[in-house]
Write a protein that holds these residues in place. Structure first.
Motif, PDB file in Angstrom:
ATOM      1  N   THR A  26      50.635  58.245  30.415  1.00  0.00           N
ATOM      2  CA  THR A  26      51.510  59.346  29.997  1.00  0.00           C
ATOM      3  C   THR A  26      52.921  58.829  29.749  1.00  0.00           C
ATOM      4  N   ARG A  27      53.426  57.973  30.640  1.00  0.00           N
ATOM      5  CA  ARG A  27      54.740  57.364  30.415  1.00  0.00           C
ATOM      6  C   ARG A  27      54.748  56.550  29.121  1.00  0.00           C
ATOM      7  N   HIS A  28      53.682  55.810  28.887  1.00  0.00           N
ATOM      8  CA  HIS A  28      53.554  55.017  27.659  1.00  0.00           C
ATOM      9  C   HIS A  28      53.739  55.905  26.425  1.00  0.00           C
ATOM     10  N   HIS A  29      53.043  57.038  26.380  1.00  0.00           N
ATOM     11  CA  HIS A  29      53.141  57.933  25.225  1.00  0.00           C
ATOM     12  C   HIS A  29      54.511  58.617  25.143  1.00  0.00           C
ATOM     13  N   GLU A  31      57.348  57.388  26.070  1.00  0.00           N
ATOM     14  CA  GLU A  31      58.333  56.396  25.637  1.00  0.00           C
ATOM     15  C   GLU A  31      58.201  56.037  24.165  1.00  0.00           C
ATOM     16  N   ARG A  32      57.020  56.219  23.579  1.00  0.00           N
ATOM     17  CA  ARG A  32      56.770  55.711  22.232  1.00  0.00           C
ATOM     18  C   ARG A  32      56.453  56.776  21.193  1.00  0.00           C
ATOM     19  N   ASN A  33      56.424  58.046  21.575  1.00  0.00           N
ATOM     20  CA  ASN A  33      55.980  59.071  20.644  1.00  0.00           C
ATOM     21  C   ASN A  33      56.906  60.284  20.696  1.00  0.00           C
ATOM     22  N   ASP A  34      57.658  60.494  19.619  1.00  0.00           N
ATOM     23  CA  ASP A  34      58.615  61.598  19.574  1.00  0.00           C
ATOM     24  C   ASP A  34      57.944  62.961  19.713  1.00  0.00           C
ATOM     25  N   ALA A  35      56.817  63.156  19.036  1.00  0.00           N
ATOM     26  CA  ALA A  35      56.127  64.455  19.105  1.00  0.00           C
ATOM     27  C   ALA A  35      55.651  64.735  20.529  1.00  0.00           C
ATOM     28  N   TYR A  36      55.096  63.747  21.178  1.00  0.00           N
ATOM     29  CA  TYR A  36      54.629  63.895  22.562  1.00  0.00           C
ATOM     30  C   TYR A  36      55.802  64.246  23.470  1.00  0.00           C
ATOM     31  N   ARG A  37      56.922  63.543  23.278  1.00  0.00           N
ATOM     32  CA  ARG A  37      58.121  63.769  24.097  1.00  0.00           C
ATOM     33  C   ARG A  37      58.688  65.169  23.873  1.00  0.00           C
ATOM     34  N   ARG A  38      58.595  65.702  22.657  1.00  0.00           N
ATOM     35  CA  ARG A  38      59.092  67.057  22.392  1.00  0.00           C
ATOM     36  C   ARG A  38      58.253  68.115  23.105  1.00  0.00           C
ATOM     37  N   TRP A  40      56.685  67.696  26.090  1.00  0.00           N
ATOM     38  CA  TRP A  40      56.990  67.632  27.530  1.00  0.00           C
ATOM     39  C   TRP A  40      58.305  66.903  27.767  1.00  0.00           C
ATOM     40  N   PRO A  41      59.441  67.468  27.360  1.00  0.00           N
ATOM     41  CA  PRO A  41      60.717  66.751  27.486  1.00  0.00           C
ATOM     42  C   PRO A  41      61.154  66.515  28.938  1.00  0.00           C
ATOM     43  N   LEU A  49      46.416  65.206  39.945  1.00  0.00           N
ATOM     44  CA  LEU A  49      45.796  65.120  38.623  1.00  0.00           C
ATOM     45  C   LEU A  49      46.050  66.350  37.760  1.00  0.00           C
ATOM     46  N   GLU A  50      46.110  67.524  38.384  1.00  0.00           N
ATOM     47  CA  GLU A  50      46.321  68.745  37.602  1.00  0.00           C
ATOM     48  C   GLU A  50      47.734  68.838  37.009  1.00  0.00           C
ATOM     49  N   GLU A  51      48.628  67.953  37.400  1.00  0.00           N
ATOM     50  CA  GLU A  51      49.988  67.930  36.849  1.00  0.00           C
ATOM     51  C   GLU A  51      50.121  67.012  35.628  1.00  0.00           C
ATOM     52  N   ILE A  52      49.071  66.271  35.302  1.00  0.00           N
ATOM     53  CA  ILE A  52      49.121  65.373  34.140  1.00  0.00           C
ATOM     54  C   ILE A  52      49.160  66.229  32.873  1.00  0.00           C
ATOM     55  N   PRO A  53      50.090  65.954  31.962  1.00  0.00           N
ATOM     56  CA  PRO A  53      50.139  66.707  30.703  1.00  0.00           C
ATOM     57  C   PRO A  53      48.873  66.471  29.875  1.00  0.00           C
ATOM     58  N   TYR A  54      48.434  67.492  29.176  1.00  0.00           N
ATOM     59  CA  TYR A  54      47.272  67.354  28.311  1.00  0.00           C
ATOM     60  C   TYR A  54      47.602  67.909  26.937  1.00  0.00           C
ATOM     61  N   LEU A  55      46.831  67.495  25.975  1.00  0.00           N
ATOM     62  CA  LEU A  55      46.975  68.000  24.616  1.00  0.00           C
ATOM     63  C   LEU A  55      45.688  68.709  24.219  1.00  0.00           C
ATOM     64  N   HIS A  56      45.819  69.884  23.672  1.00  0.00           N
ATOM     65  CA  HIS A  56      44.659  70.571  23.117  1.00  0.00           C
ATOM     66  C   HIS A  56      44.210  69.783  21.889  1.00  0.00           C
TER      67      HIS A  56
END
Length: 151
Positions: A26-29, A31-38, A40-41, A49-56
């Motif tokens: 998650t940190r990797h994404h 740091e490297r992905n603007d859309a992902y960061r927007r 979950w800023p 585990l239930e706190e890990i961000p997910y994408l539909h």
């Protein structure tokens, strides 16, 4: 996720290890992905585990979610039967981990013996440098179990 692949896929759960590796990916994404960061800023770290961000899955129809250098990633493209096609960027590391996890799961399910593989598609679908259909990627996941492959 590489350390998790050292264990059989259906063995005892290793939630602490999964949490550690999911935090890292998650940190990797982030740091490297603007859309992902927007999306979950404020996210910094999960303690469960239930706190890990997910994408539909639908997000991949509308946003390019590449976390690496675009010129070094291949794109998996869905069939788009519902309209828009999903496009998933896959870098070399992601591709390697996906292949290793597929192999581990399939070995558990079908065994290690090699048998002929028949893929009902055209081999030309493998020649694309930029995008590979998801159906071909799925078929190729079983190729390590093939004594020979026919299209």
């Amino acid at each position: 996720m590489s350390e998790l692949l050292a264990h059989p896929p259906y063995s005892e759960r290793r939630d602490a290890l999964l949490l550690e590796e999911m935090n890292a990916v998650t940190r990797h994404h982030l740091e490297r992905n603007d859309a992902y960061r927007r999306i979950w800023p404020e996210w910094r770290h999960a303690t469960a585990l239930e706190e890990i961000p997910y994408l539909h899955a639908g997000v991949f129809k509308y946003l390019r979610m590449a976390s690496g250098e675009p010129s070094r990633a291949r794109t998996l493209v869905s069939s788009g039967t519902g309209g828009a096609q999903s496009r998933i960027a896959m870098d070399a590391d992601g591709s390697r981990l996906q292949a290793a996890s597929s192999k581990a799961i399939l070995t558990e399910l079908i065994g290690p013996d090699l048998t002929p593989l028949l893929i009902l598609d055209q081999s030309a679908a493998l020649r694309s440098r930029d995008a590979i259909p998801a159906r071909i990627a799925a078929a190729m996941a079983v190729q390590p179990f093939a004594s020979e492959t026919h299209f």
